[in-house]
Design a protein around this motif. Structure first.
Motif, PDB file in Angstrom:
ATOM      1  N   ALA A   1     -30.730 -17.776-104.397  1.00 12.45           N
ATOM      2  CA  ALA A   1     -30.504 -16.272-104.200  1.00 12.45           C
ATOM      3  C   ALA A   1     -31.742 -15.424-104.615  1.00 12.45           C
ATOM      4  N   SER A   2     -31.584 -14.298-104.347  1.00 19.67           N
ATOM      5  CA  SER A   2     -32.870 -13.234-104.580  1.00 19.67           C
ATOM      6  C   SER A   2     -34.349 -13.872-104.386  1.00 19.67           C
ATOM      7  N   VAL A   3     -34.403 -14.979-103.370  1.00 17.42           N
ATOM      8  CA  VAL A   3     -35.498 -15.544-103.076  1.00 17.42           C
ATOM      9  C   VAL A   3     -36.928 -14.567-102.742  1.00 17.42           C
ATOM     10  N   LYS A   4     -36.518 -13.287-102.436  1.00 18.10           N
ATOM     11  CA  LYS A   4     -37.591 -12.147-102.159  1.00 18.10           C
ATOM     12  C   LYS A   4     -38.572 -12.113-103.249  1.00 18.10           C
ATOM     13  N   ARG A   5     -37.927 -12.204-104.554  1.00 21.10           N
ATOM     14  CA  ARG A   5     -38.516 -11.870-105.574  1.00 21.10           C
ATOM     15  C   ARG A   5     -39.571 -13.156-106.046  1.00 21.10           C
ATOM     16  N   PHE A   6     -39.388 -14.223-105.196  1.00 23.10           N
ATOM     17  CA  PHE A   6     -40.646 -15.371-105.411  1.00 23.10           C
ATOM     18  C   PHE A   6     -41.673 -15.178-104.561  1.00 23.10           C
ATOM     19  N   MET A   7     -41.401 -14.465-103.400  1.00 21.52           N
ATOM     20  CA  MET A   7     -42.345 -14.563-102.246  1.00 21.52           C
ATOM     21  C   MET A   7     -43.961 -14.210-102.626  1.00 21.52           C
ATOM     22  N   GLY A   8     -44.601 -15.095-102.367  1.00 20.58           N
ATOM     23  CA  GLY A   8     -46.077 -14.690-102.620  1.00 20.58           C
ATOM     24  C   GLY A   8     -46.410 -14.770-104.214  1.00 20.58           C
ATOM     25  N   ARG A   9     -45.760 -15.609-104.957  1.00 22.26           N
ATOM     26  CA  ARG A   9     -45.753 -15.515-106.349  1.00 22.26           C
ATOM     27  C   ARG A   9     -45.963 -16.951-107.010  1.00 22.26           C
ATOM     28  N   GLY A  10     -46.764 -16.855-108.186  1.00 25.87           N
ATOM     29  CA  GLY A  10     -46.677 -18.165-108.850  1.00 25.87           C
ATOM     30  C   GLY A  10     -45.891 -18.322-109.895  1.00 25.87           C
ATOM     31  N   ILE A  11     -45.528 -19.535-110.429  1.00 25.02           N
ATOM     32  CA  ILE A  11     -44.538 -19.465-111.561  1.00 25.02           C
ATOM     33  C   ILE A  11     -44.760 -18.717-112.586  1.00 25.02           C
TER      34      ILE A  11
ATOM     35  N   TYR B   1     -32.364 -22.596-111.709  1.00 22.44           N
ATOM     36  CA  TYR B   1     -33.189 -23.231-110.412  1.00 22.44           C
ATOM     37  C   TYR B   1     -34.067 -24.345-111.242  1.00 22.44           C
ATOM     38  N   HIS B   2     -34.641 -25.362-110.452  1.00 20.54           N
ATOM     39  CA  HIS B   2     -35.509 -26.312-110.749  1.00 20.54           C
ATOM     40  C   HIS B   2     -36.958 -25.869-110.372  1.00 20.54           C
ATOM     41  N   PHE B   3     -37.798 -25.277-111.198  1.00 16.82           N
ATOM     42  CA  PHE B   3     -38.941 -24.850-110.655  1.00 16.82           C
ATOM     43  C   PHE B   3     -39.830 -25.762-110.653  1.00 16.82           C
ATOM     44  N   VAL B   4     -41.004 -26.137-109.848  1.00 18.10           N
ATOM     45  CA  VAL B   4     -41.722 -27.027-109.614  1.00 18.10           C
ATOM     46  C   VAL B   4     -43.209 -26.302-110.091  1.00 18.10           C
ATOM     47  N   ASP B   5     -43.781 -26.623-111.213  1.00 18.18           N
ATOM     48  CA  ASP B   5     -45.016 -26.177-111.653  1.00 18.18           C
ATOM     49  C   ASP B   5     -46.005 -26.806-111.009  1.00 18.18           C
ATOM     50  N   ALA B   6     -46.530 -26.184-109.825  1.00 15.39           N
ATOM     51  CA  ALA B   6     -47.542 -26.466-108.982  1.00 15.39           C
ATOM     52  C   ALA B   6     -48.488 -25.381-108.770  1.00 15.39           C
ATOM     53  N   PRO B   7     -49.942 -25.535-108.413  1.00 11.27           N
ATOM     54  CA  PRO B   7     -50.614 -24.396-108.183  1.00 11.27           C
ATOM     55  C   PRO B   7     -50.019 -23.572-106.794  1.00 11.27           C
ATOM     56  N   GLY B   8     -50.412 -22.457-106.746  1.00  7.38           N
ATOM     57  CA  GLY B   8     -50.201 -21.492-105.924  1.00  7.38           C
ATOM     58  C   GLY B   8     -48.662 -20.951-105.853  1.00  7.38           C
ATOM     59  N   MET B   9     -48.130 -20.841-104.631  1.00  7.08           N
ATOM     60  CA  MET B   9     -46.836 -20.173-104.558  1.00  7.08           C
ATOM     61  C   MET B   9     -45.607 -21.149-105.413  1.00  7.08           C
ATOM     62  N   VAL B  10     -44.691 -20.614-106.021  1.00  4.52           N
ATOM     63  CA  VAL B  10     -43.846 -21.369-106.793  1.00  4.52           C
ATOM     64  C   VAL B  10     -43.029 -22.166-105.721  1.00  4.52           C
ATOM     65  N   GLN B  11     -42.422 -23.297-106.098  1.00  6.00           N
ATOM     66  CA  GLN B  11     -42.045 -24.204-105.387  1.00  6.00           C
ATOM     67  C   GLN B  11     -40.512 -24.189-106.306  1.00  6.00           C
ATOM     68  N   LEU B  12     -39.336 -24.715-105.494  1.00  2.07           N
ATOM     69  CA  LEU B  12     -37.903 -24.856-106.058  1.00  2.07           C
ATOM     70  C   LEU B  12     -37.521 -26.466-105.638  1.00  2.07           C
ATOM     71  N   LYS B  13     -37.259 -27.170-106.514  1.00  2.00           N
ATOM     72  CA  LYS B  13     -36.603 -28.310-106.155  1.00  2.00           C
ATOM     73  C   LYS B  13     -35.068 -28.485-105.878  1.00  2.00           C
ATOM     74  N   THR B  14     -34.752 -29.047-104.598  1.00  2.50           N
ATOM     75  CA  THR B  14     -33.453 -29.005-104.230  1.00  2.50           C
ATOM     76  C   THR B  14     -32.967 -30.280-103.776  1.00  2.50           C
ATOM     77  N   ALA B  15     -31.528 -30.325-103.568  1.00  4.34           N
ATOM     78  CA  ALA B  15     -31.067 -31.593-102.985  1.00  4.34           C
ATOM     79  C   ALA B  15     -31.794 -32.149-101.422  1.00  4.34           C
ATOM     80  N   ALA B  16     -32.332 -31.024-100.975  1.00  2.28           N
ATOM     81  CA  ALA B  16     -33.011 -31.585 -99.503  1.00  2.28           C
ATOM     82  C   ALA B  16     -34.694 -31.631 -99.797  1.00  2.28           C
ATOM     83  N   GLY B  17     -34.906 -31.731-101.270  1.00  2.00           N
ATOM     84  CA  GLY B  17     -36.567 -31.946-101.353  1.00  2.00           C
ATOM     85  C   GLY B  17     -36.886 -30.512-102.059  1.00  2.00           C
ATOM     86  N   VAL B  18     -38.289 -30.242-102.283  1.00  2.28           N
ATOM     87  CA  VAL B  18     -38.735 -29.409-102.699  1.00  2.28           C
ATOM     88  C   VAL B  18     -39.079 -28.101-101.625  1.00  2.28           C
TER      89      VAL B  18
END
Length: 620
Positions: A84-94, A105-122
């Protein structure tokens, strides 16, 4: 005789047909799609009659993707995969997300835009947003009975370049042709201006689920001119929910929460906030998975007290936007309220008090942005060629380059009307320099280190010349979507380099607001730092040039003169270690005075060399 039909190339062979275009409000909490039918803008409903689509996406282990109400219903039971509220993550790093610990959420600490780990993959925020846009596109095509020509998608006025580009990327993934990215306050002004035939100065106060914008617009004879804009790209209704969530933790004295319990309490907090819109108090009950319980009453007065700071965080940018536009409160004809969060009585009361008038709420604040976007889409699709109205939007922060000494040279000032293109000439610093690094910046401070870095590129192939002789023209272009491109061209040779600015992620939560605030807070210090750096650059250039001249024409100096010049150079170099720009300037003047006679001799010698063997004819 047959009648001829004339159409613009590449548009359609049937200009009499209505082209299917929509306006989309991609919101933090809810999203909508609207179109124009029979000259009126309408929001399109789904099969169940819902106009709002909750901006929630759930990724299932089976590979299925749920969007909207089904995903929202699963938030408590499957909090890691219901985003939910994914708009707050658009264009942002962790690193830009302050409340990571309170999010399930399970955030993936990677360079660039933040990523989220889900049952369907990152998944990236762009991919999550694309799922929402895909559902809205399908709703529109089913309702309108055909394929869309394109869509106008709205974004917060304070979205930076990376956040806008991420929104455009999401639309492309969803199979949408973006006719334009339109600032949300401007879209709302279109809906009010065209619907009510309004003219004059209007303030658009837009508080959504995750963003806040304030824009001051002038509406006059079909021209919608944004005079100024301000806001906070990380402030919205979610922050008010968070205050109630913290209150619930204090009331319940709970042990550390599971992800499911955390999501359940956040949902209860949102429900309580919405209930307080209509009631003076609300009873809040919750039973956690551990068996812990809470049963407490939250009054509107208590809610107002705990959110006073958040309300004030919207009023300060509002006053700033008025100052930037050169207007007083009394000159504002109306205040348009946009975004579901403006239904809160504390917000409406605060806005009414500031502007000394009752805000305009006759259009649904949840729908007004989508309606305005639909009107703009109808024009851009070519369905309202007879309508002669013009949108003049602005950029929220200055754009410029880093120059020698780590200084910022602003090329396009903030609140400049877009689309726009501006150019400025720069030159080389060293003799024989054949390449130049171009560092593109965004912000209001004097030093490059205090501004946001957007992009870097190099211009190579500059003809070798003495320092300062080359003329490099750097051009900034900002399109109607607010996206930036920069090019650099050496004038004599024509060599050119350019970059389509696309940062890996956008500004931090309070970066834009902080940048503007810092520009005023540190203005005096910044000007001092700029003056110091400018004198350092001048001094270093003079020292380098003097030493090069002495190495080349040492024979023109006697021993005493050489000692005097070396002493002046040493004195100036000692001053460079300090912070007194006036002393450095005096040191530069002293070195110039010490080398004046030497410079004259070199000039005379060069003239003699140039004239050697030349025959002069004197005519009487």
């Amino acid at each position: 005789m047959a009648l001829l039909q004339i159409a613009e190339p590449g548009i359609t062979t049937a200009p009499h047909q209505h082209r299917l275009a929509v306006g989309i409000d991609l919101g933090t909490t809810n999203s909508l799609v609207a179109t124009v039918r029979s000259g009126l803008a309408v929001v399109l409903d789904d099969e169940a009659g819902h106009s709002l689509l909750p901006s929630v996406v759930r990724y299932c282990a089976s590979g299925d993707v749920e969007v909207g109400y089904a995903a929202q219903a699963a938030q408590n039971s499957d909090p890691h995969n219901a985003i939910a509220s994914v708009k707050r993550f658009m264009g942002r790093g962790i690193a830009d997300i302050d409340d990571v610990a309170s999010l399930p959420y399970h955030f993936v600490d990677a360079p660039g835009m933040v990523q989220l780990k889900t049952a369907a993959g990152v998944k990236s925020p762009v991919e999550v947003s694309a799922e929402i846009l895909k559902v809205l596109r399908q709703r529109a095509e089913a309702s309108m009975g055909g394929e869309l020509v394109g869509a106008v998608i709205t974004v917060p006025a304070y979205f930076d370049d990376a956040q806008r580009q991420a929104t455009k990327d999401a639309a492309q993934l969803a199979g949408l042709n973006v006719l334009r990215l339109l600032n949300e306050p401007t879209a709302a002004a279109i809906a009010y201006g065209l619907d009510n035939a309004s003219e004059g100065i209007y303030a658009v106060y837009d508080l959504g689920g995750g963003t806040f914008d304030i824009s001051i617009l002038k509406l006059s004879k079909g021209v919608f001119e944004v005079l100024s804009t301000n806001g906070d790209s990380a402030l919205g209704g979610d922050d008010f929910d968070q205050r109630i969530f913290c209150w619930m933790l204090e009331q319940g004295r709970f042990a550390p929460l599971s992800a499911g319990d955390m999501r359940m309490l956040l949902t209860k907090a949102r429900d309580a906030k919405e209930a307080l819109t209509e009631h003076t108090e609300v009873r809040v009950t919750a039973v956690l998975s551990t068996g812990e319980m809470m049963d407490a009453t939250l009054t509107q007065a208590a809610f107002n007290a705990m959110t006073t700071g958040l309300v004030n965080k919207t009023l300060a940018p509002t006053r700033k936007a008025l100052r930037d536009a050169g207007l007083s409160v009394d000159e504002v004809k109306g205040v348009v309220m946009v975004g579901g969060s403006t239904r809160m009585p504390c917000i409406r009361h605060a806005v009414a008090g500031l502007f000394k008038q009752t805000p305009l709420t006759n259009l649904d604040p949840d729908k007004v942005v989508a309606l305005g976007a639909a009107m703009q889409a109808d024009v851009l699709a070519g369905n309202r060629a007879g309508d002669d109205w013009l949108l003049l939007d602005v950029i929220p922060l200055s754009l410029g380059l880093e120059t020698m000494g780590g200084l910022t040279e602003k090329v396009i000032p903030r609140n400049t009307t877009i689309p726009t293109a501006r150019a400025q000439e720069f030159t080389t610093f060293k003799d024989g320099q054949t390449a130049m690094s171009v560092h593109v910046l965004q912000g209001e401070r004097e030093l490059a280190s205090d501004c946001r870095s957007l992009a870097r590129f190099e211009l190579r192939g500059i003809p070798p010349m003495v320092a300062g002789a080359a003329r490099i023209r750097v051009t900034f272009q900002v399109d109607a979507d607010g996206l930036l491109s920069v090019s650099a061209r050496e004038q004599s040779s024509g060599v050119e380099a350019s970059v389509q600015v696309k940062p890996s992620y956008g500004l931090a939560d309070d970066d834009i607001t902080r940048m503007l605030k810092d520009a005023f807070t540190y203005a005096k210090g910044d000007m001092f730092a700029r003056a110091l750096n400018e004198q350092i650059v001048d001094a270093q250039g003079l020292i380098a040039a003097t030493r090069a001249a002495m190495a080349e024409d040492a024979a023109l100096l006697d021993a005493a003169e050489t000692v005097a010049i070396e002493a002046s150079i040493a004195a100036l170099e000692n001053l460079l270690a300090g912070t007194d720009h006036k002393a450095i300037k005096r040191g530069i003047e002293a070195l110039n005075a010490a080398t004046t006679e030497f410079a004259q001799r070199r000039m005379d010698q060069n003239v003699r060399r140039a004239m050697a063997g030349q025959k002069l004819e004197i005519f009487g």
